[in-house]
Motif scaffolding. Structure first.
Motif, PDB file in Angstrom:
ATOM      1  N   TYR A  63     -83.062 -90.297-107.079  1.00 17.36           N
ATOM      2  CA  TYR A  63     -84.481 -90.279-106.712  1.00 17.36           C
ATOM      3  C   TYR A  63     -84.826 -91.413-105.744  1.00 17.36           C
ATOM      4  N   PHE A 122     -87.115 -81.620-109.030  1.00 17.53           N
ATOM      5  CA  PHE A 122     -87.193 -82.723-109.990  1.00 17.53           C
ATOM      6  C   PHE A 122     -86.610 -82.287-111.325  1.00 17.53           C
ATOM      7  N   LYS A 179     -81.543 -81.034-102.697  1.00 16.61           N
ATOM      8  CA  LYS A 179     -82.285 -81.735-103.745  1.00 16.61           C
ATOM      9  C   LYS A 179     -83.720 -81.986-103.271  1.00 16.61           C
ATOM     10  N   PHE A 180     -83.837 -82.330-101.990  1.00 16.60           N
ATOM     11  CA  PHE A 180     -85.182 -82.502-101.443  1.00 16.60           C
ATOM     12  C   PHE A 180     -85.222 -82.212 -99.947  1.00 16.60           C
ATOM     13  N   TYR A 234     -89.356 -81.696-103.712  1.00 17.35           N
ATOM     14  CA  TYR A 234     -88.266 -82.304-104.473  1.00 17.35           C
ATOM     15  C   TYR A 234     -87.972 -81.453-105.704  1.00 17.35           C
ATOM     16  N   ALA A 256     -93.185 -83.411 -98.555  1.00 13.72           N
ATOM     17  CA  ALA A 256     -91.841 -83.307 -99.110  1.00 13.72           C
ATOM     18  C   ALA A 256     -91.841 -82.346-100.291  1.00 13.72           C
ATOM     19  N   PHE A 270     -84.539 -90.508-102.186  1.00  8.86           N
ATOM     20  CA  PHE A 270     -85.704 -89.773-101.702  1.00  8.86           C
ATOM     21  C   PHE A 270     -86.811 -90.758-101.309  1.00  8.86           C
TER      22      PHE A 270
END
Length: 143
Positions: free
Chosen positions: A50, A69, A26-27, A67, A65, A53
């Motif tokens: 989120y 989204f 996801k990240f 992400y 980073a 994160f």
């Protein structure tokens, strides 16, 4: 513009492609190695929240980073997903660190193909979900 001479580690590109193509993460958080010569993967996560994160962004340290989204499109079009690149450079981070991260950003950013939006964060309000959502969705119709 001066080149920082910082390299992007192969693992950083591999992790990015795993996120982009394989949806494996996801990240991803990236940082400079101790000798400030290479951008490496600090951590990866599959956590969909989120806030998880945001919790990983340190208050006094710089990071990069990426992400994945996801957000809803109005009018019942369902979900859309965009890859967002973050430069996290909090006001409270050491000046030297901020300079090195600023000058090294392009090396990493250029190496990552498929990023839809760039977010520069100096405090948490600038990386808040709604702030990012607005930036990401605003660009949705223009591409």
């Amino acid at each position: 513009m001066s080149r920082s001479g910082v390299a992007v580690a192969d693992e950083s590109l591999t992790a990015f492609n795993d996120l982009k193509l394989g949806k494996k993460y996801k990240f991803i958080l990236f940082s400079l190695n101790d000798s400030k010569t290479e951008i490496i993967v600090e951590s990866t996560s599959t956590d969909q929240d989120y806030d998880s994160f945001l919790e990983k962004l340190p208050e006094n340290e710089c990071k990069y980073a990426v992400y994945d989204f996801e957000y809803e499109i109005g009018g019942g079009e369902g979900k859309r997903s965009k890859i967002v690149f973050f430069t996290w450079s909090p006001d409270t981070a050491p000046v030297r660190a901020k300079m090195v991260y600023a000058s090294s950003k392009d090396s990493l950013r250029r190496a990552l193909n498929g990023v839809a939006a760039d977010i520069q964060g100096t405090d948490f309000s600038e990386v808040a979900y709604d702030t990012v959502l607005e930036k990401v969705s605003r660009g949705a119709g223009s591409h």
